[in-house]
Design a protein around this motif. Structure first.
Motif, PDB file in Angstrom:
ATOM      1  N   GLY A  87      12.825  17.759 -11.230  1.00 52.31           N
ATOM      2  CA  GLY A  87      13.843  17.020 -11.954  1.00 52.31           C
ATOM      3  C   GLY A  87      14.085  15.620 -11.420  1.00 52.31           C
ATOM      4  O   GLY A  87      14.818  14.840 -12.022  1.00 52.31           O
ATOM      5  N   SER A  88      13.509  15.284 -10.268  1.00 53.22           N
ATOM      6  CA  SER A  88      13.700  13.933  -9.737  1.00 53.22           C
ATOM      7  C   SER A  88      12.755  12.975 -10.444  1.00 53.22           C
ATOM      8  O   SER A  88      11.674  13.343 -10.892  1.00 53.22           O
ATOM      9  CB  SER A  88      13.471  13.898  -8.231  1.00 53.22           C
ATOM     10  N   MET A  89      13.193  11.746 -10.533  1.00 55.13           N
ATOM     11  CA  MET A  89      12.396  10.728 -11.203  1.00 55.13           C
ATOM     12  C   MET A  89      11.195  10.365 -10.322  1.00 55.13           C
ATOM     13  O   MET A  89      11.323  10.276  -9.101  1.00 55.13           O
ATOM     14  CB  MET A  89      13.232   9.467 -11.450  1.00 55.13           C
TER      15      MET A  89
ATOM     16  N   VAL B 171       0.842  -1.198   0.000  1.00 56.26           N
ATOM     17  CA  VAL B 171       0.000   0.000   0.000  1.00 56.26           C
ATOM     18  C   VAL B 171       0.879   1.250   0.000  1.00 56.26           C
ATOM     19  O   VAL B 171       0.618   2.213  -0.730  1.00 56.26           O
ATOM     20  CB  VAL B 171      -0.964   0.002   1.211  1.00 56.26           C
ATOM     21  N   ARG B 172       1.940   1.232   0.812  1.00 52.03           N
ATOM     22  CA  ARG B 172       2.860   2.368   0.839  1.00 52.03           C
ATOM     23  C   ARG B 172       3.463   2.621  -0.544  1.00 52.03           C
ATOM     24  O   ARG B 172       3.521   3.749  -1.015  1.00 52.03           O
ATOM     25  CB  ARG B 172       3.973   2.126   1.849  1.00 52.03           C
ATOM     26  N   GLU B 173       3.897   1.553  -1.205  1.00 55.77           N
ATOM     27  CA  GLU B 173       4.484   1.713  -2.534  1.00 55.77           C
ATOM     28  C   GLU B 173       3.452   2.214  -3.538  1.00 55.77           C
ATOM     29  O   GLU B 173       3.777   3.006  -4.426  1.00 55.77           O
ATOM     30  CB  GLU B 173       5.102   0.398  -3.007  1.00 55.77           C
ATOM     31  N   ALA B 174       2.217   1.741  -3.422  1.00 53.79           N
ATOM     32  CA  ALA B 174       1.166   2.209  -4.326  1.00 53.79           C
ATOM     33  C   ALA B 174       0.914   3.697  -4.123  1.00 53.79           C
ATOM     34  O   ALA B 174       0.761   4.449  -5.095  1.00 53.79           O
ATOM     35  CB  ALA B 174      -0.122   1.416  -4.098  1.00 53.79           C
TER      36      ALA B 174
ATOM     37  N   CYS C 187       2.001  10.527  -4.113  1.00 58.79           N
ATOM     38  CA  CYS C 187       3.198  11.324  -3.817  1.00 58.79           C
ATOM     39  C   CYS C 187       3.810  11.920  -5.078  1.00 58.79           C
ATOM     40  O   CYS C 187       4.409  12.986  -5.025  1.00 58.79           O
ATOM     41  CB  CYS C 187       4.230  10.471  -3.080  1.00 58.79           C
ATOM     42  N   ASN C 188       3.681  11.252  -6.205  1.00 58.09           N
ATOM     43  CA  ASN C 188       4.200  11.798  -7.456  1.00 58.09           C
ATOM     44  C   ASN C 188       3.391  12.999  -7.920  1.00 58.09           C
ATOM     45  O   ASN C 188       3.876  13.828  -8.678  1.00 58.09           O
ATOM     46  CB  ASN C 188       4.210  10.734  -8.556  1.00 58.09           C
ATOM     47  N   ALA C 189       2.150  13.107  -7.489  1.00 62.28           N
ATOM     48  CA  ALA C 189       1.272  14.183  -7.949  1.00 62.28           C
ATOM     49  C   ALA C 189       1.473  15.485  -7.172  1.00 62.28           C
ATOM     50  O   ALA C 189       1.068  16.538  -7.638  1.00 62.28           O
ATOM     51  CB  ALA C 189      -0.185  13.740  -7.843  1.00 62.28           C
TER      52      ALA C 189
END
Length: 119
Positions: free
Chosen positions: A57-59, A39-42, A48-50
């Motif tokens: 510039g970070s992936m 769940v954390r990875e999801a 978190c990417n949003a």
């Protein structure tokens, strides 16, 4: 185990039921822990990417391509830490705590001398 069965068992046989229940609980706990990791990875790979707290510039984080336990060899799961590894882990912990303390002091406008006098 039923109430009647409980009263007809010897203490030795009752111990086996107790150990089986303990193993079941441990297996459930490990399953729940792994579920939490997934769940954390999801969340990291979507929510978190949003948001803007990622550095520009970070992936973006990616969801793992294969299960976590697939990469661990069976012998590594039961491996004991050497004394050097334990000492390195302790040193790393204290170094991280020192960095956290300095960052907190900077963020709250306190110098190292003021923080020691207040604490």
């Amino acid at each position: 185990m039923s109430y009647e069965l409980f009263w007809h068992l010897t203490p030795t046989k009752l111990t086996y039921f107790f150990l089986a229940q303990k193993k079941r609980r441990q297996a459930e706990d490990e399953r729940d822990y792994l579920l939490g990791l997934y769940v954390r990875e999801a969340l990291r790979s979507t929510v978190c990417n949003a948001f803007l707290w990622k550095r520009k510039g970070s992936m973006p984080d990616q969801y793992p391509a294969k299960p976590f336990l697939q990469d661990l060899p069976a012998q590594q799961k039961d491996r004991r830490l050497t004394e050097d590894e334990k000492q390195r882990a302790v040193d790393l912990f204290f170094a991280q705590e020192k960095v956290r303390r300095v960052n907190w002091q900077r963020a709250h406008g306190k110098t190292a001398g003021n923080a020691e006098q207040e604490g």
